[in-house]
Design a protein around this motif. Structure first.
Motif, PDB file in Angstrom:
ATOM      1  N   CYS A  73       0.843  -1.212   0.000  1.00  0.00           N
ATOM      2  CA  CYS A  73       0.000   0.000   0.000  1.00  0.00           C
ATOM      3  C   CYS A  73       0.871   1.253   0.000  1.00  0.00           C
ATOM      4  O   CYS A  73       0.628   2.194  -0.756  1.00  0.00           O
ATOM      5  CB  CYS A  73      -0.947  -0.017   1.199  1.00  0.00           C
ATOM      6  SG  CYS A  73      -2.243  -1.273   1.088  1.00  0.00           S
ATOM      7  N   GLY A 122      -6.273  -5.349   2.351  1.00  0.00           N
ATOM      8  CA  GLY A 122      -5.949  -3.943   2.553  1.00  0.00           C
ATOM      9  C   GLY A 122      -5.207  -3.773   3.858  1.00  0.00           C
ATOM     10  O   GLY A 122      -5.274  -4.629   4.730  1.00  0.00           O
ATOM     11  N   TYR A 178      -8.299  -0.902   5.481  1.00  0.00           N
ATOM     12  CA  TYR A 178      -9.697  -1.304   5.302  1.00  0.00           C
ATOM     13  C   TYR A 178      -9.814  -2.316   4.173  1.00  0.00           C
ATOM     14  O   TYR A 178      -8.932  -2.434   3.323  1.00  0.00           O
ATOM     15  CB  TYR A 178     -10.588  -0.083   5.034  1.00  0.00           C
ATOM     16  CG  TYR A 178     -10.174   0.729   3.825  1.00  0.00           C
ATOM     17  CD1 TYR A 178     -10.648   0.422   2.554  1.00  0.00           C
ATOM     18  CD2 TYR A 178      -9.298   1.807   3.955  1.00  0.00           C
ATOM     19  CE1 TYR A 178     -10.259   1.168   1.443  1.00  0.00           C
ATOM     20  CE2 TYR A 178      -8.910   2.557   2.852  1.00  0.00           C
ATOM     21  CZ  TYR A 178      -9.403   2.229   1.604  1.00  0.00           C
ATOM     22  OH  TYR A 178      -9.012   2.963   0.506  1.00  0.00           O
ATOM     23  N   GLN A 222      -8.788  -2.007   0.120  1.00  0.00           N
ATOM     24  CA  GLN A 222      -7.841  -0.908  -0.059  1.00  0.00           C
ATOM     25  C   GLN A 222      -6.820  -1.188  -1.153  1.00  0.00           C
ATOM     26  O   GLN A 222      -6.486  -0.303  -1.935  1.00  0.00           O
ATOM     27  CB  GLN A 222      -7.118  -0.613   1.256  1.00  0.00           C
ATOM     28  CG  GLN A 222      -6.128   0.537   1.148  1.00  0.00           C
ATOM     29  CD  GLN A 222      -5.359   0.762   2.435  1.00  0.00           C
ATOM     30  OE1 GLN A 222      -5.319  -0.095   3.317  1.00  0.00           O
ATOM     31  NE2 GLN A 222      -4.754   1.930   2.544  1.00  0.00           N
ATOM     32  N   LYS A 269      -8.295  -0.591  -4.503  1.00  0.00           N
ATOM     33  CA  LYS A 269      -8.503   0.851  -4.687  1.00  0.00           C
ATOM     34  C   LYS A 269      -7.184   1.550  -5.035  1.00  0.00           C
ATOM     35  O   LYS A 269      -7.151   2.429  -5.910  1.00  0.00           O
ATOM     36  CB  LYS A 269      -9.111   1.466  -3.429  1.00  0.00           C
ATOM     37  CG  LYS A 269      -9.521   2.901  -3.601  1.00  0.00           C
ATOM     38  CD  LYS A 269     -10.308   3.407  -2.414  1.00  0.00           C
ATOM     39  CE  LYS A 269     -10.827   4.800  -2.695  1.00  0.00           C
ATOM     40  NZ  LYS A 269     -11.736   5.257  -1.646  1.00  0.00           N
TER      41      LYS A 269
END
Length: 133
Positions: free
Chosen positions: A41, A68, A71, A74, A77
């Motif tokens: 991430c 994620g 969350y 994630q 996204k």
């Protein structure tokens, strides 16, 4: 073999104990297999080793498409946020993952219907993005 050896990255001088510099220095001293979801991430958000991050993210998402750091969903996204030029060569693997999501993810996998709908809208938009490549 460590990331810094594979990609010839040098350790950053930590300025004022910057958490970003500390994380970066830890990351480049990891083996590729030691990269976790937190690292993925952050790599995507910081635009560091994007190709490696996308490769590893697709591996993770094959096992858990809701993965994620903070969350559920994630990682997908963040992948969606990457410029199309950076993910173009990963189109096929990402499309397979997104199709699997559409077939297997259910509303019960989320805390509420709103979260489910938001996630599925993201998946649909990502599929459209990939189809344009």
């Amino acid at each position: 073999m460590k990331i810094q050896d594979n990609y010839y990255f040098k350790k950053r001088r930590e300025q004022d104990n910057s958490p970003l510099d500390e994380w970066y220095n830890t990351l480049i001293n990891k083996d590729v297999n030691e990269i976790d979801v937190f690292d993925l991430c952050k790599m995507i958000r910081q635009n560091i080793l994007i190709d490696l991050a996308v490769n590893k993210a697709t591996e993770v998402l094959r096992t858990n498409p809701l993965e994620g750091d903070v969350y559920d969903g994630q990682l997908i996204k963040l992948l969606y946020s990457i410029d199309y030029k950076e993910i173009k060569e990963h189109t096929n693997s990402l499309q397979k993952i997104l199709q699997k999501v559409k077939q297997t993810i259910e509303i019960d996998d989320f805390m509420c219907e709103e979260d489910y709908n938001e996630y599925m809208d993201l998946v649909d938009n990502f599929i459209v993005k990939l189809n344009r490549l």
